[in-house]
Enzyme design. Structure first.
Site, PDB file in Angstrom:
ATOM      1  N   TYR A 127       0.692  -1.181  -0.043  1.00 46.01           N
ATOM      2  CA  TYR A 127      -0.005   0.100  -0.080  1.00 46.01           C
ATOM      3  C   TYR A 127       0.897   1.106   0.022  1.00 46.01           C
ATOM      4  O   TYR A 127       1.338   1.632   0.911  1.00 46.01           O
ATOM      5  CB  TYR A 127      -0.917   0.161   1.329  1.00 46.01           C
ATOM      6  N   ILE A 180       1.438 -11.154  -4.667  1.00 46.07           N
ATOM      7  CA  ILE A 180       1.392  -9.552  -4.388  1.00 46.07           C
ATOM      8  C   ILE A 180       0.033  -8.875  -4.286  1.00 46.07           C
ATOM      9  O   ILE A 180      -0.793  -9.249  -5.293  1.00 46.07           O
ATOM     10  CB  ILE A 180       2.305  -8.740  -5.346  1.00 46.07           C
ATOM     11  N   LYS A 181      -0.338  -8.140  -3.394  1.00 44.81           N
ATOM     12  CA  LYS A 181      -1.740  -7.471  -3.237  1.00 44.81           C
ATOM     13  C   LYS A 181      -1.553  -6.209  -3.422  1.00 44.81           C
ATOM     14  O   LYS A 181      -0.669  -5.410  -2.681  1.00 44.81           O
ATOM     15  CB  LYS A 181      -2.392  -7.997  -1.716  1.00 44.81           C
ATOM     16  N   VAL A 182      -2.277  -5.434  -4.214  1.00 43.94           N
ATOM     17  CA  VAL A 182      -2.594  -4.229  -4.162  1.00 43.94           C
ATOM     18  C   VAL A 182      -3.947  -3.530  -4.491  1.00 43.94           C
ATOM     19  O   VAL A 182      -4.865  -4.542  -4.943  1.00 43.94           O
ATOM     20  CB  VAL A 182      -1.474  -3.549  -5.665  1.00 43.94           C
TER      21      VAL A 182
END
Lengths: 293, 293, 293, 293, 293
Positions: free
Chosen positions: D164, D195-197
């Site tokens: 973030y 990968i989290k966006v």
């Protein structure tokens, strides 16, 4: 001298003896150490630019052998460079921290550039490190010194403590005799085996010294008070030749060290910034003074 | 060159030899390293957006094999991505710290993004890391470098130290020759095996250099002084091609590196931001210069 | 007294007993400890300059034996210097932290100058350390004390905690009885075995003490409250003789300590800054008071 | 997808496979993860006050089973609460750091609330953690991520990195495509496995992106660039459904993720803040899109 | 209750059971803990000066046995003092951190005064520690809590987490129900086994709570929401009796705790600052309420 270190492990006493028994001053109870960390502290151009051959670590090892100094003290890379050729020919002391001129804001601290384990791997007899009592980092530097001294001891190495008073409240007082006696005493209490200070250039400056009736009117007497602060002369105290710009002035300093009961000199810039022959002759003069003093 | 590293463990010497004996420059004593950490330092859009194929790590491995560079240096994820296909085909150097542009306030430091253990697991021959002498974090970065160099050494890996002077008091002086000689010398004293600096673009700027009588009027002479600061040329010093925007200008820089006694180049953006064929031809030209230089 | 320490390991109880059973006060339940860390805290010139023989650690060991004090407490280098000659003749307590006057800005903290392992190696029965509740470093000092106490305990050593309230909000209140009772109680909760505070010179000063109906109108009653704060007298509490400048005044303080239920004194400057004979006689007087009190 | 992770230990690949092969999306190469850390991040009243049954961790486990999501990710206490009943029925991912709203001054950092060892003890397949590139703590968060990823890998667990962008210089730019591509690339270089966006909502905003000629005019194209920044799509990239307030809007986002080459969604608040039946139907719709997309 | 802790090691469950099965409330599912850390937090004069017998730790152990409370919680020195006499007669909980009033500037943090190892050595069933969510040290305190909880768990001990919202942005809101529910939920996610909060005195105050439609108009309903925030009542939540100055008021609070689904009380000052007989009678009344409630 070595019997004053009876509480230390046998290997540490042997390591100290190796320096006291090496070179031209062997057996005199005096020592002369050649320190080469100026390239880190002031840069290679400022340090060796005027004598470009001195960029090569081997230059200094050769100088040390030629003049018979008691030991050579330098950072990791320097000692590693000379290891193959010069190991066993002169005692190595690993200088394990250094400051540098590039640090912004004049931060008064030193970076660890190597470890006690590195010293062991390089076959050193001791480690050297610098503290700045008076700097905002005083407490950290003292704690780090205590830790390094203990680590070195447990590995059979002695420690040389460079004690340079420096800080916002010590401006102009860095070489006052009560300040230098103070840091010498701190080093002795920390368990340092060899204590290095600059030559004093001033009498008492601390408020706490008011009313103390001691004669410190000459360099010799100032040196003697510093030596007494090292457990009444029971620890090896050596001095630099700083701010004594001519060879004769430095030799006068050496005479005062001898008269005051000091145990020797650590001289670097005053030799490698002179031409080889001149430097050799000068260092041999200094050694002769200690030998005959 | 390898005999100058005689104090290092045999495995470290072997690792250095693996690079010196790999690719088109094998046996010449010169090296060309392909570094790909720009995606972390400047972002993937700025770095690879103009050549979108370069988003894929395998693009760069293929380029390295095609041109015969001596080694490839990159962060963990990049090397891991190429491991299965390219392991054993080219020496891997793990770049273990990186800065990034998102950090607010322009903080001058680098984050560790991997460890020496990771390098071992990936079959690397060495690790790379960056220091910023002159930054407020100078002391921490120097200490971290010393620690990483020692860890790598104990695991049989060499260390490449990227030395970038940077900080509030060095604005506009980052590439002055005395500053670059200084950081090169610091790296050598820290025990770095390969020292990477930018090409100098200026003469002496430090107060301490005043009065030093050395001719640094040409790029070649500036490079030579930097190389001499690395123990009189006894450590491998490589240069980047930065700020030399045309291929010809970069090749002039390479000629000066050769003439000045430097040991090679680290070139990244100047190749992967050009089309494949153009980049291959350019890199082959650079290598040919070193080969024939 | 020793049965109040029943939760402690047998070796720690033995170490405490060694002090309670040593010297002129053996078996009285009272103790007199000779502390020599003033050279670090105030400098050797201010501490020993008026009695230059006291620069030598052996001076103090001889004084301790001559007067029959219960134990000697000092930093590493001091104890190491006396080890060969005086080991086994008097219990050693290693003072492992100290402040110094050179620290700029009056930072209220103490540097660790040695470790529990050092204490073990020197054959000590205990370690001593100082905390400054009220300083900005209060939390760190308390945590460090807890850690050292636990380390010492695990090695069979007891801990003496010097508790000196000091800080920006305690100016002029450092020796108020509720403040001293507070730090004494903190020390007891931390598991300190011997608690050292200065003699109180004031009644209640804390807001929280308002409305507490206790008679603290005399020195004896103040001392008694402090002792009760040490688990109702179940921990050894000793006092310094500070600010009582004449021998008679100090002896009045000792009488108040006895009457208030305190367990002894820690007296340093008041002896080594007097001539040897005078100091010996004075210390013997103090001991006689405890013996007969 | 799993062959892109060939450099990882077999156990890590197995753990990733366990998620890719679990639930309604098994074998599709897409994943949907149910994250429940909102109680820590925003408080239980704000998170679950409108659906009080969701205060019970078992509510969410039941929801996960009912809808066939690929894995559930939550802090220690939550997973521990469901362990006895739900272990083996769905892959567990331990979210090991979290921020909270009570921290004063809006400090941008995350507290470690558990460890990799805890994840092993709970039988998890992976760990999750959040970094805020752009915050003053960027360097620390990156270093911590590198450390956790390495620890998890050595224990056979994969790592999901929540990336973030956030900080004083990124206000209003947190979801710009070049910023999100940047943090995605950093995560890939750090060795993150998933990968989290957040979904992008803006074109290029960085100065460095000027002159880069890429079409990012639609959500799909923005997503595609982010996916390419993950080593040309060789790392799993998943998106949140944030700021898409209606189910239809979220499903449009999912269609863009599919079209852009993304690998799935992490959806929390958008399900547990709706009534059970509505939430189940909505999540099933999302899953159906991925299945048929 | 104990089956809600099924994920915990058997020894931790046994330790919790030991408290649930001890004393007058054995088997009721309710607990009453006697905490004595006020001497550290507020000083011995303020805490015990009005009841001087309470300076002696044994006073409180006797009180605990006399009244049949479930466990006693105190710092190291206190428990060590009672160990020989009271071990095995009542469960010991080691309070391992404490703040103190002498810290300048009102720093909101707690010093570790002991360790999990100390708790093991003293035969404790659990450890207790305090966090201040809302303080500038929130992140550090949360991380330390997570670490201690894990250490304790690995040694077979449970953890009681004192959760006191406190900080510059929480002035006057420290006991609002949404804030207390928040910290209770954080504690549950951190894996705390017993959660201690103060009684609420206010409705919703957080912006995030706006629009949440829950009835928190009575103390009972506020308590119930806090209990639900602990995984729908699946974690033990106990309350203090603070700010309820009369015995009747405190007993009203206990009735609300019972009605709201709370699991008990932690009451200290309200007993030891009353005369022995009055305090015994009062505590027995409280226990009777829980027994019959």
């Amino acid at each position: 001298m070595i019997h004053h270190y009876a509480a230390e492990p046998g290997k540490v006493q042997d390591a100290l003896s190796a320096v006291l028994q090496h070179g031209a001053l062997s057996g005199t109870g005096k020592i002369a150490i050649l320190p080469i960390d100026h390239g880190f502290e002031h840069g290679p151009v400022a340090s060796f630019g005027g004598n470009i051959d001195a960029m090569d670590p081997r230059y200094h090892f050769r100088f040390a052998l030629e003049t018979g100094v008691s030991a050579i003290a330098a950072p990791y890379g320097f000692l590693a460079d000379g290891l193959e050729t010069f190991k066993g020919k002169i005692p190595f002391i690993l200088k394990i921290n250094s400051n540098n001129l590039l640090v912004p804001g004049g931060e008064l601290n030193q970076a660890l550039t190597a470890s006690v384990d590195d010293a062991v791997r390089l076959g050193c007899v001791g480690v050297g490190l610098t503290i700045y009592p008076g700097s905002p980092a005083t407490r950290c530097m003292v704690e780090r010194a205590a830790t390094i001294i203990a680590q070195a001891r447990s590995q059979g190495l002695f420690t040389v403590l460079w004690c340079y008073p420096r800080g916002p409240e010590l401006k102009g007082k860095e070489r006052a005799v009560d300040i230098l006696a103070y840091v010498t005493h701190m080093a002795a209490l920390l368990g340092a085996h060899i204590i290095k200070v600059k030559l004093p250039n001033n009498g008492f400056v601390m408020d706490k010294s008011a009313g103390i009736d001691l004669d410190v009117s000459t360099l010799e007497k100032q040196i003697n008070l510093i030596v007494r602060a090292a457990f009444n002369g029971r620890r090896i105290v050596v001095f630099s030749g700083n701010n004594l710009d001519t060879p004769d002035a430095i030799k006068d300093g050496v005479r005062a060290i001898i008269a005051g009961g000091g145990h020797g000199s650590i001289i670097g810039r005053n030799v490698f910034q002179r031409p080889w022959k001149e430097a050799v002759a000068f260092m041999q003069d200094v050694i002769a003074l200690y030998k005959n003093g």
